[in-house]
Motif scaffolding. Structure first.
Motif, PDB file in Angstrom:
ATOM      1  N   UNK A  51       7.035   2.340   9.656  1.00 56.31           N
ATOM      2  CA  UNK A  51       8.118   1.238   9.863  1.00 56.31           C
ATOM      3  C   UNK A  51       7.649   0.375  11.025  1.00 56.31           C
ATOM      4  N   UNK A  52       7.967  -0.906  11.075  1.00 57.16           N
ATOM      5  CA  UNK A  52       8.017  -1.741  12.320  1.00 57.16           C
ATOM      6  C   UNK A  52       8.217  -2.975  12.105  1.00 57.16           C
ATOM      7  N   UNK A  53       8.491  -3.606  13.342  1.00 57.12           N
ATOM      8  CA  UNK A  53       8.908  -5.193  13.152  1.00 57.12           C
ATOM      9  C   UNK A  53       7.748  -5.914  13.574  1.00 57.12           C
ATOM     10  N   UNK A  54       7.400  -7.085  12.708  1.00 57.60           N
ATOM     11  CA  UNK A  54       6.439  -7.870  12.855  1.00 57.60           C
ATOM     12  C   UNK A  54       6.841  -9.329  12.931  1.00 57.60           C
ATOM     13  N   UNK A  55       6.621 -10.084  14.036  1.00 61.02           N
ATOM     14  CA  UNK A  55       6.837 -11.451  13.963  1.00 61.02           C
ATOM     15  C   UNK A  55       8.311 -11.504  13.684  1.00 61.02           C
ATOM     16  N   UNK A  56       9.261 -10.748  13.991  1.00 59.41           N
ATOM     17  CA  UNK A  56      10.722 -10.649  13.489  1.00 59.41           C
ATOM     18  C   UNK A  56      11.076 -10.002  12.139  1.00 59.41           C
ATOM     19  N   UNK A  57      10.261  -9.603  11.472  1.00 52.04           N
ATOM     20  CA  UNK A  57      10.421  -9.011  10.147  1.00 52.04           C
ATOM     21  C   UNK A  57      10.260  -7.628  10.019  1.00 52.04           C
ATOM     22  N   UNK A  58      11.241  -6.881   9.924  1.00 50.73           N
ATOM     23  CA  UNK A  58      11.137  -5.268   9.614  1.00 50.73           C
ATOM     24  C   UNK A  58      10.465  -4.940   8.456  1.00 50.73           C
ATOM     25  N   UNK A  59       9.269  -4.247   8.478  1.00 47.51           N
ATOM     26  CA  UNK A  59       8.651  -3.884   7.559  1.00 47.51           C
ATOM     27  C   UNK A  59       8.461  -2.284   7.338  1.00 47.51           C
ATOM     28  N   UNK A  60       8.410  -1.881   6.277  1.00 48.46           N
ATOM     29  CA  UNK A  60       7.817  -0.552   5.671  1.00 48.46           C
ATOM     30  C   UNK A  60       6.544  -0.539   5.106  1.00 48.46           C
ATOM     31  N   UNK A  61       5.550   0.136   5.858  1.00 51.38           N
ATOM     32  CA  UNK A  61       3.933  -0.122   5.493  1.00 51.38           C
ATOM     33  C   UNK A  61       3.216   1.545   5.246  1.00 51.38           C
ATOM     34  N   UNK A  62       2.288   1.366   4.462  1.00 53.08           N
ATOM     35  CA  UNK A  62       1.516   2.545   4.444  1.00 53.08           C
ATOM     36  C   UNK A  62       0.253   2.377   5.078  1.00 53.08           C
ATOM     37  N   UNK A  63      -0.280   3.547   5.756  1.00 51.61           N
ATOM     38  CA  UNK A  63      -1.655   3.534   6.329  1.00 51.61           C
ATOM     39  C   UNK A  63      -2.300   4.690   5.262  1.00 51.61           C
ATOM     40  N   UNK A  64      -3.277   3.919   4.562  1.00 52.51           N
ATOM     41  CA  UNK A  64      -4.275   4.671   3.830  1.00 52.51           C
ATOM     42  C   UNK A  64      -5.489   4.757   4.384  1.00 52.51           C
ATOM     43  N   UNK A  65      -5.948   5.694   4.963  1.00 51.79           N
ATOM     44  CA  UNK A  65      -7.219   5.653   5.875  1.00 51.79           C
ATOM     45  C   UNK A  65      -8.039   6.816   4.853  1.00 51.79           C
ATOM     46  N   UNK A  66      -9.200   6.170   4.670  1.00 53.13           N
ATOM     47  CA  UNK A  66     -10.252   6.980   3.728  1.00 53.13           C
ATOM     48  C   UNK A  66     -11.284   6.457   3.352  1.00 53.13           C
ATOM     49  N   UNK A  67     -11.992   7.288   2.588  1.00 52.96           N
ATOM     50  CA  UNK A  67     -13.413   6.781   1.943  1.00 52.96           C
ATOM     51  C   UNK A  67     -13.330   5.782   0.543  1.00 52.96           C
ATOM     52  N   UNK A  68     -13.960   5.030   0.728  1.00 55.86           N
ATOM     53  CA  UNK A  68     -14.118   4.454  -0.976  1.00 55.86           C
ATOM     54  C   UNK A  68     -15.715   4.394  -0.942  1.00 55.86           C
ATOM     55  N   UNK A  69     -15.670   5.080  -2.414  1.00 57.87           N
ATOM     56  CA  UNK A  69     -17.396   5.138  -2.652  1.00 57.87           C
ATOM     57  C   UNK A  69     -17.808   3.830  -3.328  1.00 57.87           C
ATOM     58  N   UNK A  70     -18.977   3.559  -2.924  1.00 63.05           N
ATOM     59  CA  UNK A  70     -19.701   2.298  -3.646  1.00 63.05           C
ATOM     60  C   UNK A  70     -21.078   3.089  -4.535  1.00 63.05           C
ATOM     61  N   UNK A  71     -21.323   2.594  -5.465  1.00 57.21           N
ATOM     62  CA  UNK A  71     -22.241   3.229  -6.495  1.00 57.21           C
ATOM     63  C   UNK A  71     -23.473   2.168  -6.826  1.00 57.21           C
ATOM     64  N   UNK A  72     -24.399   3.028  -7.231  1.00 59.64           N
ATOM     65  CA  UNK A  72     -25.769   2.216  -7.735  1.00 59.64           C
ATOM     66  C   UNK A  72     -25.625   1.820  -9.214  1.00 59.64           C
ATOM     67  N   UNK A  73     -26.708   1.299  -9.485  1.00 62.54           N
ATOM     68  CA  UNK A  73     -26.582   0.910 -11.085  1.00 62.54           C
ATOM     69  C   UNK A  73     -26.362   1.796 -12.160  1.00 62.54           C
TER      70      UNK A  73
END
Length: 515
Positions: A51-73
């Motif tokens: 949770x945090x306040x950004x530009x005066x607006x209180x927000x709940x947010x998720x940090x999803x840190x991780x891998x995304x796979x890209x694939x061949x043909x």
């Protein structure tokens, strides 16, 4: 690098920012690697709620840190691209901004921990040495999370991102290869997160702007994705204007003059009693209307005009008339960094010419290193601490910051496939940007430049984007009293965030068809 030595400044940028890599290289060598014969494990992800306040607006947010796979043909994973995804609890049509640094071969550490992330490392705003650990991390309520979700992306060979399965790391290390892999990441991310109807913003720094222009075109051509806006931080699309060490590159002797003038003003080497903006505009006018025609004339230039130009260059750069005569009116910007305060035994920084360093060799032509590099340990320590203690990332994998030690030497600059002949030229993705702008009439580009950036000069941004068939009204320029990472200077950081927020809101505002 197989060709195009002209782009050396951009390749060297990662090295200027980097820490010693021997430990990272050994850790990488000891790390288990998936091979083509081994099954590829599921992507690794770390999720945390905040949770945090950004530009005066209180927000709940998720940090999803991780891998995304890209694939061949064939649908087989070839790379795991790691990103830090800041997503506010909201509807799926919220804007999403994809953020990356440059190099090539730099993780997203700089923009993440210094520019746009909700936490920031505190370093002195006045270009003083940041000292040693423990460093200070603070909340960054000024950032743009109130306006857009943010995805900080580490390209293959940086951060935690790796080639996997049948992919080889060299498959992703090239101008074209990099753009295609990052576009593939964006398309996969939009699919995995059900965000195909979200406005998309691209935000890159340095080579990351080179990448952003190319990625925008690949997204449109290959994935039929229109981006809503592009933000360039320290623009680098056409490298001719940011390559000051090639003797016959007349353009660089023009594009760097305003940055050298700003630097001389800052260090008190020219008359700085007047108006800074007027002085910089005079330097632009001089470079374009006086110096450029003179250099084009070469040995046909009259002695009287030459003497006049020497005096004018002295007035803008602070260098002696004797030096300007010896270099034949052609001031190499990297040598300027050594020459400006040579009488004091001090070199000024390249990434940020506000910084200074007392080097041992006072007669060298150019600085041995970069005085602005002193902030690197603080940024690295801040990210490593933040990942472990705030994001819960506890992983037995080396975080390559800035990159795999082999990346720079193996980077492929040719825009053509292997085996196709190519006449080496300056790297240039401005035509890609021009194509996308013509195809997407509502697309605009914001350009943020630091006055004291001797790697990607602000006048080069103007020179590049005011031509290549790009309409004047499609570009929004902003200037800051900082260097390449202008957000190191606190007033510049606040201004950059304010300008970015306003730009994104303008580019994602409802259109007539939405009403």
């Amino acid at each position: 690098m197989k060709s195009c030595n002209f782009s050396l400044a951009m390749v060297a940028l990662a090295a200027l920012l980097s820490l010693p890599i021997s430990v990272l290289a050994q850790a990488e060598a000891n790390e288990p690697q998936a091979t083509a014969e081994q099954p590829v494990p599921a992507p690794t992800r770390f999720r945390s709620e905040h949770k945090g306040t950004f530009n005066g607006e209180r927000l709940t947010y998720t940090v999803d840190a991780g891998e995304t796979y890209i694939r061949n043909g064939e649908g087989e994973p070839t790379a795991a691209i790691f990103s830090f995804d800041y997503v506010v609890e909201s509807d799926n049509n919220r804007p999403v901004t994809f953020v990356w640094n440059g190099g090539p071969g730099s993780s997203s550490t700089w923009l993440h921990m210094g520019g746009y992330g909700p936490k920031r490392i505190v370093v002195p705003s006045d270009a003083e040495h940041p000292g040693v650990a423990p460093y200070t991390l603070k909340d960054a309520p000024e950032t743009i999370l109130d306006t857009t979700d943010m995805v900080f992306v580490d390209p293959v060979g940086t951060g935690f991102s790796r080639a996997i399965g049948k992919g080889k790391k060299e498959d992703f290390w090239g101008l074209t290869e990099d753009a295609h892999s990052m576009a593939a990441f964006i398309a996969e991310w939009l699919t995995a997160n059900n965000r195909w109807n979200s406005p998309v913003i691209l935000l890159g720094e340095s080579f990351g702007t080179t990448r952003a222009a190319a990625v925008a075109k690949v997204l449109l051509d290959d994935y039929v994705i229109n981006v809503n806006g592009i933000v360039f931080v320290s623009q680098a699309l056409d490298y001719q204007g940011s390559t000051p060490y090639v003797d016959d590159n007349i353009i660089s002797y023009i594009t760097y003059v305003p940055t050298m003038a700003a630097t001389a003003w800052y260090h008190g080497k020219v008359d700085n009693s007047g108006d800074f903006e007027a002085f910089i505009q005079d330097s632009r006018d001089f470079a374009t209307n006086e110096l450029l025609p003179a250099l084009f004339q070469g040995n046909l230039l009259s002695a009287e005009k030459r003497a006049e130009l020497v005096s004018q260059l002295q007035g803008f750069t602070g260098l002696s008339k004797e030096y300007i005569e010896r270099v034949d009116l052609r001031i190499n910007a990297f040598r300027f960094a050594k020459e400006l305060r040579r009488d004091e035994g001090i070199a000024v920084g390249l990434l940020d010419s506000r910084y200074t360093l007392d080097e041992r060799d006072d007669v060298a032509a150019r600085p041995a290193g970069d005085a602005a590099r002193v902030i690197s340990p603080a940024y690295k320590a801040a990210l490593m601490h933040y990942m472990r203690n705030d994001l819960g990332i506890d992983w037995n994998r080396a975080y390559l910051n800035p990159a795999d030690p082999e990346l720079s030497g193996k980077w492929r600059w040719s825009p053509l496939p292997e085996g196709r002949s190519w006449e080496p030229h300056y790297v240039n993705t401005a035509p890609d940007l021009a194509d996308v702008l013509r195809s997407n009439p509502v697309l605009k580009v914001m350009v943020g430049s630091g006055y004291y950036d001797l790697v990607t000069p602000f006048f080069d941004a103007e020179y590049t984007l005011n031509r290549h068939g790009i309409a004047q009204e499609d570009i929004v320029y902003h200037y800051y009293h900082g260097g390449h990472m202008m957000y190191v200077h606190e007033p510049a950081r606040i201004a950059l965030l304010k300008d970015t927020r306003a730009f994104i809101r303008a580019q994602t505002a409802p259109t007539r068809s939405d009403r």
